[in-house]
Scaffold this motif. Structure first.
Motif, PDB file in Angstrom:
ATOM      1  N   TYR A 362       0.838  -1.199   0.000  1.00  0.00           N
ATOM      2  CA  TYR A 362       0.000   0.000   0.000  1.00  0.00           C
ATOM      3  C   TYR A 362       0.867   1.241   0.000  1.00  0.00           C
ATOM      4  CZ  TYR A 362      -3.457   3.394   1.540  1.00  0.00           C
ATOM      5  OH  TYR A 362      -4.272   4.478   1.630  1.00  0.00           O
ATOM      6  N   LYS A 363       1.952   1.166   0.754  1.00  0.00           N
ATOM      7  CA  LYS A 363       2.828   2.333   0.836  1.00  0.00           C
ATOM      8  C   LYS A 363       3.647   2.503  -0.443  1.00  0.00           C
ATOM      9  CE  LYS A 363       6.364   4.307   3.809  1.00  0.00           C
ATOM     10  NZ  LYS A 363       7.453   3.885   4.676  1.00  0.00           N
ATOM     11  N   PRO A 366       0.724   2.325  -4.286  1.00  0.00           N
ATOM     12  CA  PRO A 366      -0.686   2.619  -3.986  1.00  0.00           C
ATOM     13  C   PRO A 366      -1.617   2.360  -5.171  1.00  0.00           C
ATOM     14  CG  PRO A 366       0.624   4.630  -4.076  1.00  0.00           C
ATOM     15  CD  PRO A 366       1.588   3.500  -4.108  1.00  0.00           C
ATOM     16  N   ALA A 369      -2.687  -1.087  -5.090  1.00  0.00           N
ATOM     17  CA  ALA A 369      -3.613  -1.301  -3.980  1.00  0.00           C
ATOM     18  C   ALA A 369      -5.032  -0.947  -4.401  1.00  0.00           C
ATOM     19  CB  ALA A 369      -3.176  -0.464  -2.784  1.00  0.00           C
ATOM     20  N   PHE A 429      -0.802  -5.698   1.750  1.00  0.00           N
ATOM     21  CA  PHE A 429      -0.764  -4.277   1.415  1.00  0.00           C
ATOM     22  C   PHE A 429      -0.442  -3.397   2.608  1.00  0.00           C
ATOM     23  CE2 PHE A 429      -3.046  -6.177  -2.027  1.00  0.00           C
ATOM     24  CZ  PHE A 429      -2.643  -5.448  -3.129  1.00  0.00           C
ATOM     25  N   TRP A 430      -1.006  -3.729   3.765  1.00  0.00           N
ATOM     26  CA  TRP A 430      -0.947  -2.767   4.854  1.00  0.00           C
ATOM     27  C   TRP A 430       0.276  -2.924   5.756  1.00  0.00           C
ATOM     28  CZ3 TRP A 430      -6.318  -0.638   5.863  1.00  0.00           C
ATOM     29  CH2 TRP A 430      -6.209   0.659   6.324  1.00  0.00           C
ATOM     30  N   GLU A 440       8.710  -0.724  -5.422  1.00  0.00           N
ATOM     31  CA  GLU A 440       7.886   0.258  -6.111  1.00  0.00           C
ATOM     32  C   GLU A 440       7.583  -0.227  -7.516  1.00  0.00           C
ATOM     33  OE1 GLU A 440       9.094   4.268  -5.950  1.00  0.00           O
ATOM     34  OE2 GLU A 440       9.855   4.091  -3.903  1.00  0.00           O
TER      35      GLU A 440
END
Lengths: 499, 140
Positions: A362-363, A366, A369, A429-430, A440
């Motif tokens: 997620y970070k 995104p 996500a 994701f979290w 990335e």
């Protein structure tokens, strides 16, 4: 006219030949994309014809039905072929990035196209033995795709897959033989008439259960589903996406076709079995998913659970329930294939699909996500995405006939689906990546990234469109269901010397 | 395998088998035979050659990879089905051409059915050889 029915089968076969002969060159993959695009166009053209003219049929080699092989498309067949075309194109584009050169050399694209041809053939055929042939085409090509690369896990999954499918094939063939013995025909439209007039209803019910078993294995119904979670998490991601989207749905389609058109003589018996099977499939699938820790294994068990919903629609056998089954079928193919495609990108970024070993997406990514959230929430049935309408129709259908318990199960399974999806969300994701990696999207080469994200975004868009503008889709499903419940058009198109 | 008897026999057999396979293919339309059986006999020729002289030699004799032979055969078979489109018929309707036909004589019949049979011949030949070559090479 007759050609419009044949094209979705012929084009993938020709593409397979070209893709195989060019498999050593970079252009091989692009031939596959071009062929998939043409298949989609042919499927869309078929859809237009069916929408305008109703059920269309064609006789191969001009041998009249019920003696020759008939190709026939009603609204259900047409929409299945279109959705096959869409999934095929999405996966063909995705494969540009996902399939490495070694697999291309072994003939991945040719096998993939043969698989698409087999799926389209199964949706379009109007002959029971021909359906068996298409199942074999699918089985051979899917086995090839499954073991391509030849890792230990793949061979393991592949053997289980083929062994169980062979059992199903034998039962299917035995059923075909018995049915021919009783009725003297294998043309589905002709069978519908022959079964109505036959006085051996008891024997026909036994044969119906044999078909239920055979298609139940293909569709991964309880208690015959265990080959699916054993196999689907092993091959390349494009392969598992197309399997997840299409293969089991062919079994569901065959069940819907046979148990609305042919075996509707003892609904109290056959459809009650289907009802129980559907409930168990939903519950066992979703519980199995809850116990898993692997991205793709969770998704695989969810296929099983979702198949239960479609069969539930068939088993309730009210007009609204059939509408729900058709709607669910279409929505599910798009969503499920998409989730597997997302899993592929996640694996590329994090290096694994075991949820305990990955994280932080997620970070670091995104966009991915968001693209995961759309199909995942749709699968769980969040309004206003497509899955909400599919579940809503089915639950309403069961409430309409006061089947409170079934409605309760359907809703409870929906809740457990959210649990699994939030598990993937929370883990992949979290939570931060256990080894502190922050993968990335930019790490992937630009061309590959486009090939990854365009099909995912396209399918997600389709989910959103179905979700926000469900009316035309529901109306379409209503027309398709009406055709299924009143097969007189279908029979007339096939036996009335349709050209 | 280094056996003089086999080598000497192979020279005769391979040529015979290959010619016979084409004969079976062509005679198949009205009498027993056809693409499938012809392809099997043709494949036998190459298999005998491979056993006697090694798969390396047999692959050279075939000139193209056997997988490609099979796929081209599939393409030809499909093409035979699609030929009906040029004459406005349904898929896979047989198309016939009678060469030198007169009022009384039928002439030499050529058909898309034959084209299809040739496709089958190549598919069978190619796939059998793909399998046997792979098995032979795996054994070494």
């Amino acid at each position: 006219m007759s050609w419009i029915l044949g094209l979705p089968i012929i084009i993938p076969f020709f593409t397979a030949v070209i893709a195989f002969l060019t498999k050593e060159r970079p252009s091989g993959a692009w031939w596959s994309v071009l062929g998939s695009l043409l298949t989609l166009i042919a499927a869309a053209a078929l859809m237009v014809v069916v929408l305008q003219e109703g059920v269309v049929a064609a006789q191969m080699g001009d041998w009249p039905a019920p003696f020759g092989i008939t190709l026939v498309a009603d609204l259900l067949s047409a929409v299945m072929v279109v959705i096959t075309g869409i999934t095929g194109l999405a996966v063909a584009v995705y494969a540009l990035a996902d399939i490495d050169e070694a697999k291309e050399r072994l003939g991945y694209h040719a096998l993939f196209q043969v698989l698409i041809a087999g799926v389209c053939g199964a949706f379009l055929t109007g002959d029971l033995f021909n359906l068996y042939v298409w199942f074999e085409v699918m089985l051979i090509s899917s086995f090839g795709l499954l073991v391509l690369g030849g890792s230990r896990a793949q061979i393991d999954g592949g053997i289980k897959y083929v062994a169980l499918n062979l059992v199903s094939t034998i039962i299917f063939l035995t059923g075909v033989g018995l049915l021919y013995g009783v009725t003297g025909t294998l043309n589905m439209a002709d069978l519908a008439l022959a079964v109505d007039q036959s006085d051996q209803k008891g024997l026909l019910t036994v044969i119906a259960v044999m078909f239920m078993f055979a298609f139940g294995v293909k569709a991964a119904l309880f208690p015959l589903f265990f080959w699916l979670p054993a196999a689907y998490h092993t091959p390349a991601f494009s392969v598992s996406a197309v399997f997840a989207g299409l293969l089991t749905k062919v079994g569901v389609y065959a069940l819907i076709r046979m148990f609305t058109l042919v075996f509707d003589h003892d609904i109290g018996f056959t459809h009650t079995i289907l009802l129980w099977v559907a409930c168990f499939t939903m519950v066992v699938g979703v519980l199995g998913a809850a116990a898993q820790q692997d991205f793709r294994k969770i998704l695989s068990f969810h296929i099983v659970s979702q198949i239960g919903y479609m069969i539930l629609g068939l088993a309730l056998y009210t007009p609204l329930a059939i509408v729900g089954a058709v709607f669910y079928l279409v929505h599910h193919i798009v969503v499920k294939a998409n989730l597997f495609l997302v899993a592929g990108v996640a694996q590329r970024l994090c290096g694994d699909t075991d949820l305990r070993k990955i994280g932080g997406l997620y970070k670091s990514a995104p966009l991915l996500a968001v693209l995961f959230l759309i199909p995942a929430f749709s699968l769980a049935g969040f309004p206003p995405l497509s899955g909400f309408w599919a579940k809503y129709i089915l639950v309403k259908a069961s409430l309409d006939i006061d089947a409170w318990f079934i409605a309760f199960i359907a809703l409870a399974v929906g809740l457990l689906t959210i649990y699994s999806m939030t598990k993937i969300w929370g883990e992949a994701f979290w939570k931060p990546h256990p080894e502190g990696v922050e993968p990335e999207l930019r790490a992937i080469p630009r061309a590959a990234l486009i090939a990854y994200l365009v099909p995912i975004a396209g399918l997600a868009t389709l989910t959103i469109i179905i979700g926000f503008f469900p009316e035309p889709f529901v109306q379409f499903a209503e027309r398709a269901a009406a055709q299924l419940l009143d097969p007189s058009d279908y029979i007339a198109a096939v036996l009335g010397g349709g050209t | 395998m280094n056996s003089i008897i086999l080598l000497a026999g192979t020279r005769l057999l391979v040529a015979l088998l290959l010619v016979f396979s084409v004969f079976m293919l062509l005679r198949g339309h009205n009498t027993p035979g056809g693409g499938f059986i012809g392809g099997l006999i043709g494949a036998t020729g190459f298999v005998v050659y491979a056993i006697a002289c090694g798969t390396e030699q047999a692959r050279q004799a075939l000139r193209v990879p056997p997988e490609n032979v099979a796929m081209v055969g599939l393409g030809i078979g499909l093409f035979a089905g699609v030929m009906a489109a040029f004459f406005g018929d349904a898929f896979f309707v047989g198309q016939w051409l009678f060469i030198g036909a007169t009022e009384t004589e039928k002439g030499l019949p050529l058909s898309s059915v034959l084209v299809f049979d040739i496709g089958v011949y190549l598919v069978v030949l190619g796939s059998i050889l793909t399998l046997t070559f792979a098995l032979e090479e795996g054994a070494d």
